[in-house]
Design a protein around this motif. Structure first.
Motif, mmCIF file in Angstrom:
data_model
loop_
_atom_site.group_PDB
_atom_site.id
_atom_site.type_symbol
_atom_site.label_atom_id
_atom_site.label_comp_id
_atom_site.label_asym_id
_atom_site.label_seq_id
_atom_site.Cartn_x
_atom_site.Cartn_y
_atom_site.Cartn_z
ATOM 1 N N PRO A 213 21.075 4.697 -7.488
ATOM 2 C CA PRO A 213 20.586 4.151 -6.221
ATOM 3 C C PRO A 213 19.810 5.151 -5.357
ATOM 4 N N PRO A 214 20.219 6.430 -5.256
ATOM 5 C CA PRO A 214 19.393 7.346 -4.452
ATOM 6 C C PRO A 214 17.979 7.465 -5.018
ATOM 7 N N LEU A 215 17.850 7.493 -6.334
ATOM 8 C CA LEU A 215 16.505 7.577 -6.914
ATOM 9 C C LEU A 215 15.721 6.302 -6.602
ATOM 10 N N ALA A 216 16.414 5.166 -6.620
ATOM 11 C CA ALA A 216 15.737 3.918 -6.254
ATOM 12 C C ALA A 216 15.217 3.997 -4.831
ATOM 13 N N ALA A 217 16.048 4.526 -3.924
ATOM 14 C CA ALA A 217 15.607 4.658 -2.527
ATOM 15 C C ALA A 217 14.404 5.572 -2.436
ATOM 16 N N ILE A 218 14.409 6.656 -3.200
ATOM 17 C CA ILE A 218 13.280 7.592 -3.163
ATOM 18 C C ILE A 218 12.011 6.917 -3.671
ATOM 19 N N LEU A 219 12.124 6.220 -4.789
ATOM 20 C CA LEU A 219 10.928 5.592 -5.369
ATOM 21 C C LEU A 219 10.383 4.513 -4.444
ATOM 22 N N HIS A 220 11.296 3.722 -3.871
ATOM 23 C CA HIS A 220 10.829 2.668 -2.967
ATOM 24 C C HIS A 220 10.203 3.275 -1.727
ATOM 25 N N GLY A 221 10.832 4.345 -1.219
ATOM 26 C CA GLY A 221 10.278 5.031 -0.050
ATOM 27 C C GLY A 221 8.892 5.569 -0.349
ATOM 28 N N ALA A 222 8.724 6.159 -1.530
ATOM 29 C CA ALA A 222 7.419 6.717 -1.891
ATOM 30 C C ALA A 222 6.364 5.609 -1.963
ATOM 31 N N ALA A 223 6.771 4.440 -2.499
ATOM 32 C CA ALA A 223 5.818 3.327 -2.573
ATOM 33 C C ALA A 223 5.441 2.851 -1.176
ATOM 34 N N MET A 224 6.449 2.790 -0.274
ATOM 35 C CA MET A 224 6.141 2.372 1.107
ATOM 36 C C MET A 224 5.210 3.366 1.771
ATOM 37 N N LYS A 225 5.418 4.667 1.471
ATOM 38 C CA LYS A 225 4.584 5.694 2.081
ATOM 39 C C LYS A 225 3.140 5.540 1.616
ATOM 40 N N LEU A 226 2.964 5.209 0.342
ATOM 41 C CA LEU A 226 1.616 5.007 -0.188
ATOM 42 C C LEU A 226 0.939 3.829 0.520
ATOM 43 N N LEU A 227 1.686 2.738 0.648
ATOM 44 C CA LEU A 227 1.136 1.564 1.340
ATOM 45 C C LEU A 227 0.822 1.904 2.789
ATOM 46 N N PHE A 228 1.715 2.678 3.401
ATOM 47 C CA PHE A 228 1.532 3.090 4.795
ATOM 48 C C PHE A 228 0.228 3.856 4.956
ATOM 49 N N PHE A 229 0.008 4.870 4.094
ATOM 50 C CA PHE A 229 -1.201 5.677 4.241
ATOM 51 C C PHE A 229 -2.447 4.856 3.912
ATOM 52 N N ALA A 230 -2.324 3.933 2.939
ATOM 53 C CA ALA A 230 -3.473 3.091 2.619
ATOM 54 C C ALA A 230 -3.849 2.245 3.838
ATOM 55 N N LEU A 231 -2.853 1.651 4.486
ATOM 56 C CA LEU A 231 -3.135 0.815 5.654
ATOM 57 C C LEU A 231 -3.700 1.646 6.805
ATOM 58 N N LEU A 232 -3.113 2.834 7.012
ATOM 59 C CA LEU A 232 -3.588 3.694 8.095
ATOM 60 C C LEU A 232 -5.053 4.043 7.873
ATOM 61 N N LEU A 233 -5.380 4.397 6.619
ATOM 62 C CA LEU A 233 -6.756 4.758 6.278
ATOM 63 C C LEU A 233 -7.695 3.598 6.557
ATOM 64 N N ILE A 234 -7.295 2.413 6.124
ATOM 65 C CA ILE A 234 -8.171 1.246 6.286
ATOM 66 C C ILE A 234 -8.387 0.929 7.757
ATOM 67 N N GLU A 235 -7.279 0.922 8.497
ATOM 68 C CA GLU A 235 -7.417 0.519 9.899
ATOM 69 C C GLU A 235 -8.153 1.560 10.716
ATOM 70 N N ALA A 236 -8.133 2.824 10.223
ATOM 71 C CA ALA A 236 -8.890 3.843 10.942
ATOM 72 C C ALA A 236 -10.386 3.696 10.685
ATOM 73 N N VAL A 237 -10.739 3.065 9.584
ATOM 74 C CA VAL A 237 -12.147 2.996 9.199
ATOM 75 C C VAL A 237 -12.744 1.609 9.475
ATOM 76 N N VAL A 238 -11.979 0.559 9.190
ATOM 77 C CA VAL A 238 -12.476 -0.805 9.360
ATOM 78 C C VAL A 238 -11.859 -1.396 10.630
ATOM 79 N N PRO A 239 -12.667 -1.968 11.480
ATOM 80 C CA PRO A 239 -12.104 -2.548 12.711
ATOM 81 C C PRO A 239 -11.366 -3.859 12.447
ATOM 82 N N VAL A 240 -10.238 -3.746 11.768
ATOM 83 C CA VAL A 240 -9.502 -4.944 11.375
ATOM 84 C C VAL A 240 -8.962 -5.676 12.603
ATOM 85 N N GLY A 241 -8.604 -4.890 13.630
ATOM 86 C CA GLY A 241 -7.957 -5.486 14.797
ATOM 87 C C GLY A 241 -8.827 -6.489 15.526
#
Lengths: 302, 651
Positions: A213-241
């Motif tokens: 389970p700790p490894l599962a938490a790490i892997l899921h966290g890493a995936a969320m972090k990737l999605l987080f940075f992808a969204l941050l990058l997009i919203e910083a560049v494209v005026p989605v709002g």
């Protein structure tokens, strides 16, 4: 104020969609290499399996070894809740929330490296040392990117900062943030998630001894972090709002896919950098963000 | 109720402590703790909004009547003196006990009462002369505390360096107070912003107080003094004593007119201090030196806040309200740093007490023997790295918010605020790296040497103060809005235009977020632990990529952990390396030693001082006791003068 349903949907979206990204990256890599590759949903199977598995703890590890991944996951989740999603806004927004966001990522880093060092293995030591050192540069780049958005919009609230995107300096900022994304998520050319040589890894070296389970938490966290940075990058560049909800959702989905494919392509076409070159690339990312800041400053003054 | 009786009680107990300290151990402890409590209570009365307390007496000291004043700003520091002073008193009861140190422990009690008393007097004095006398007494009693263990050579060297540096600062302050008194015609202290001609005096105060606070490059005395002092004294020095320098700066920058240039300078020095302080900390192998350099870093953060507040004020206080946030952040950071740095020094002291070494690379795996110390040190490490949901984040957040507001205002301050924010961000990342390194090298992995294997947990008298300080860190972190009014009142004293105790709305939001984050983290840890247990937990050797017999010496060391980051700062760190490579077919030994010198002291001040010493030695040869040579000197001097006059008189 957010309705209860909206919060549930948002949480579920983050939890469920995040593990899709590593799957897409792997599919792209397999496609470029002419292989069939693992299924896109592979990480979901892995997470389900790991959650059911037993844990092998190092004889040296303290309770911090299990607490570390848990707090890391919570920190990344918290950062995800602060990130506004286009016109839908953030689950929680207040003045200065952007600083909390950066420091939550730092909290995640503290807990990951702390748990890594619990094992007393030199490999984990190497990974942790690299992680905390390179993070100095990527944090400088990230905070410069934040400053850029803040100068451009005259606000220190994420929801307002990300609404109109970075304007004239968007290309520079996007390039800088993409480098930060690759570095923070330990992708090629900074780190190789697939190598078989522990000596050359950063993130994977830190989690060598985690299981169950700790490894599962790490892997899921890493995936969320990737999605987080992808969204941050997009919203910083494209005026989605500024788009309508439907268009914004479509743009976000398409752009996340584009960023993920780009990460996969970079990973397929580039080799991992020698470690002494990593700081150079990160400094370049910092400089890109700095130039974006200067552009935003001139734009703001005019 | 007024704070008067409480302060009288505190003063009585501290004076009594000086008298009874060497003999009555338990009575002194109870007495000093009561005094510390009274100090905190008095400070709280003022901080909760009580009127400014003033007390004048006809009694003269040095020809000046006694005049004491306690307002919110001095109460803020007084509370810190009470809390950390009390904690350090309780800690020393076990850490520096009569049984282990029959000679120095009784003296230590006397001097720590003296130091607390002089700090309290300093904070209360509203008379320049008495402020200065208290300052000097405080510096001296700190010297005797630092050199309690003066049998060791490096302790004596550190004490001497402290004393010399401290008096260099005292010279500046002497000039400052004397000039202030002669310009205003009175030793009375108070707001005098309308005297524009006093503005240049701030530079003297900056040098004098900045030296005590440990701002770069005047911090040279700080690392060795804090590292070599007994740990309860290190905590007192780092938590409170260097804050007296900050108090002086905040106090006099609030009372005197300050030029805009001074604000820019303080902010610039603060940024440099923060970055270089933490760079030095990261490279250290001695954990107490690491903590000491980290104090330099935190002083830098406080100075950044103060500097931008000064800039905001010079641009019109009512226009630049962001200065209020920066100053509030800096003042809250004074408290926060006092709490977590004392906690960390206590933790370091517990480790030192049981293992007898300050080298991180000789420790490891202590969490098993000392779970309390390890847990509390980890909490302190999280807090000092400025991570949510603890207190360090709250104050840094306020400073950041002030600076970001300065940026979004697009004023001239933005040009300085942007680099300052980037420097603070980098500093934060380096602080995290330093404390991951310190915590993990000391407490995690397996013990590297025998003393580390035989370590044991500290007793209740050392544990209780750590717990109390940790509680303070958690409280400020989870409920920042409760502590806001106290800080806001102090800001109001500093600049009346910024009065207004309403907490900024985001602070409430932040408090709730921190609280829910903490709750969520606890829940996640519990869930993960429960799931892991349900699936079955098994203990096995660290995998280490299949290596069957890993030894403790194969672990990463402090030096290798910091290698990458320290390499970037090699230009200022100037590490001295000694490398002995393995040679031949059957190498017997290989050594790699690395030492980080105190660059400013050893590479700048040291060489200059040695040149001065050489010149002085050469000049000294002129004085040898032979009378006829002296007469010859006189004749030579007279004839030279005569020639000079004769040449000069010609038209």
């Amino acid at each position: 104020m957010m309705s209860f349903l909206e919060i549930v949907l948002r949480v579920a979206g983050w939890l469920v969609l995040a593990p899709l990204l590593p799957g897409i990256i792997n599919k792209v890599k397999a496609w470029v290499a002419g292989r069939r590759g693992p299924p896109v949903l592979q990480l979901y199977y892995d997470l389900g399996r790991l959650w059911q598995k037993g844990v092998v703890l190092s004889t040296l590890a303290s309770p911090g070894f299990i607490a570390g991944p848990a707090v890391t996951w919570v920190a990344i989740f918290g950062a995800a809740m602060l990130l506004p999603l286009g016109p839908a806004g953030a689950a929680l927004s207040f003045r200065g929330d952007v600083l909390l966001l950066i420091y939550l990522l730092a909290l995640a880093r503290f807990c990951t490296t702390w748990a890594a060092l619990e094992t007393g293995s030199a490999f984990e030591g190497m990974g942790a040392a690299r992680e905390v050192s390179y993070a100095v540069l990527s944090e400088a780049a990230l905070i410069t990117a934040v400053l850029t958005l803040s100068v451009h919009t005259g606000s220190v609230t994420l929801a307002t900062m990300l609404e109109p995107a970075a304007g004239a300096g968007a290309a520079l900022l996007g390039a800088g943030l993409f480098c930060v994304l690759l570095a923070e998520n330990c992708r090629v050319p900074f780190d190789d998630p697939n190598t078989h040589l522990e000596l050359t890894m950063i993130h994977e070296a830190m989690i060598l001894d985690h299981s169950g389970p700790p490894l599962a938490a790490i892997l899921h966290g890493a995936a969320m972090k990737l999605l987080f940075f992808a969204l941050l990058l997009i919203e910083a560049v494209v005026p989605v709002g500024t788009l309508s909800p439907f268009a914004a959702a479509a743009t976000l989905a398409a752009s996340v896919l584009a960023v993920t494919v780009a990460v996969g392509l970079v990973e397929s076409l580039l080799a991992r950098l020698a470690f002494r070159r990593v700081p150079l690339l990160l400094t370049t990312a910092f400089l890109l963000c700095l130039f974006a800041l200067l552009v935003a400053w001139k734009g703001g003054a005019a | 109720m007024t704070p008067g009786p409480l302060l009288l009680l505190a003063a009585t107990t501290l004076v009594a402590g000086i008298v009874i300290g060497p003999r009555a151990r338990s009575a002194w402890l109870a007495n000093t703790l009561a005094g510390a409590l009274a100090l905190v209570a008095a400070a709280i009365l003022i901080l909760l909004g009580g009127p400014v307390w003033e007390w004048r007496s006809v009694f003269l000291i040095g020809g000046e009547p006694l005049h004491f004043r306690l307002d919110s700003l001095s109460a803020l520091f007084l509370a810190l003196v009470g809390v950390v002073g009390g904690a350090s008193t309780a800690y020393a009861h076990e850490y520096w006990s009569d049984r282990d140190r029959p000679h120095s422990a009784p003296q230590g009690r006397r001097w720590s009462s003296a130091m607390l008393l002089s700090m309290v007097t300093l904070l209360l004095s509203a008379n320049g002369l008495h402020f200065f006398i208290a300052w000097e007494l405080f510096a001296l009693s700190a010297y005797f505390l630092i050199t309690l263990d003066r049998g060791r050579r490096e302790v004596r060297a550190a004490g001497w360096l402290y004393l010399a540096a401290s008096h260099a600062g005292t010279v500046c302050l002497f000039a400052f107070f004397a000039a202030l008194a002669s310009r205003t015609g009175s030793w009375e202290l108070g707001p005098m912003r309308e005297h524009a001609e006093l503005a240049p005096l701030f530079w003297l105060a900056l040098a004098g107080f900045g030296l005590k606070a440990g701002m770069f490059p005047l911090h040279i005395w700080l690392p060795s003094a804090h590292a070599n002092a007994p740990s309860h004294v290190s905590a007192l020095m780092s938590g409170v004593a260097i804050k007296m320098g900050i108090y002086g700066l905040v106090r006099f920058s609030g009372w005197l007119p300050v030029s805009a240039a001074a604000g820019w300078t303080v902010a610039g020095i603060g940024a440099v201090t923060a970055l270089l302080g933490i760079a030095f900390a990261f490279a250290q192998n001695d954990f107490k030196r690491l903590l000491a350099y980290c104090s330099v870093e935190n002083i830098g953060i406080i100075l950044v806040g103060l500097g931008f507040a000064l800039v905001a004020e010079s641009q019109g206080a009512s226009l630049s309200v962001w200065g209020r946030l920066a100053l509030a952040g800096a003042l809250l950071h004074v408290w926060n740093h006092g709490l977590f740095k004392s906690l960390l020094f206590f933790g370091a002291g517990s480790v030192l007490h049981t293992t007898g070494t300050r080298e991180m690379s000789r420790l490891g795996g202590l969490w098993r023997a000392m779970p309390w110390t390890a847990g509390l040190f980890a909490l302190g490490a999280l807090a000092i790295s400025g991570l949510p949901p603890l207190n360090g984040f709250v104050s840094e957040w306020l400073v950041y918010l002030g600076l970001l507001d300065a940026v979004t205002n697009h004023g001239s301050a933005a040009w300085a605020a942007m680099p300052a924010i980037i420097v603070l961000g980098t500093t934060g990342a380096l602080a995290l790296a330093s404390f991951v390194k310190a915590g993990s090298m000391i407490f995690l992995g397996s013990p590297r040497t025998k003393p580390a294997r035989l370590a044991h947990e500290c007793g209740p008298w050392m544990r209780a103060p750590m717990l109390a300080l940790a509680l303070g860190c958690v409280a400020i972190g989870l409920a920042p809005a409760i502590f806001w009014p106290t800080v806001a009142r102090a800001v109001g004293v500093w600049q009346p235009a910024w009065t207004g105790i309403d907490a900024p709305a985001p602070l409430f939001a932040l408090g709730w977020v921190q609280l829910s984050l903490a709750a969520l983290a606890c829940a996640a840890v519990a869930a993960l632990w429960w799931q892991a247990r349900a699936n079955g937990l098994r203990r096995a050797l660290t995998w280490d990529c299949g290596y069957a017999v890993p030894t403790a010496h194969m672990q990463y060391t402090a030096g290798s952990f910091a290698g990458i980051g320290a390499g970037w700062f090699a230009w200022i760190l100037q590490p001295e390396r000694r490398l002995h490579r393995p040679r031949g077919l059957f190498p017997t030994d290989a050594i790699r030693l690395e030492r980080i010198p105190e660059t400013v002291l050893e590479r700048v001040i040291g060489p200059v001082a040695s040149v001065i010493m050489r010149v002085s030695t050469a000049v000294r040869r002129l004085q040898h006791g032979h009378l006829h040579y002296y007469i010859a000197y006189l004749l030579m001097g007279l004839s030279a003068l005569g020639t000079f006059v004769a040449l000069g008189s010609k038209p």
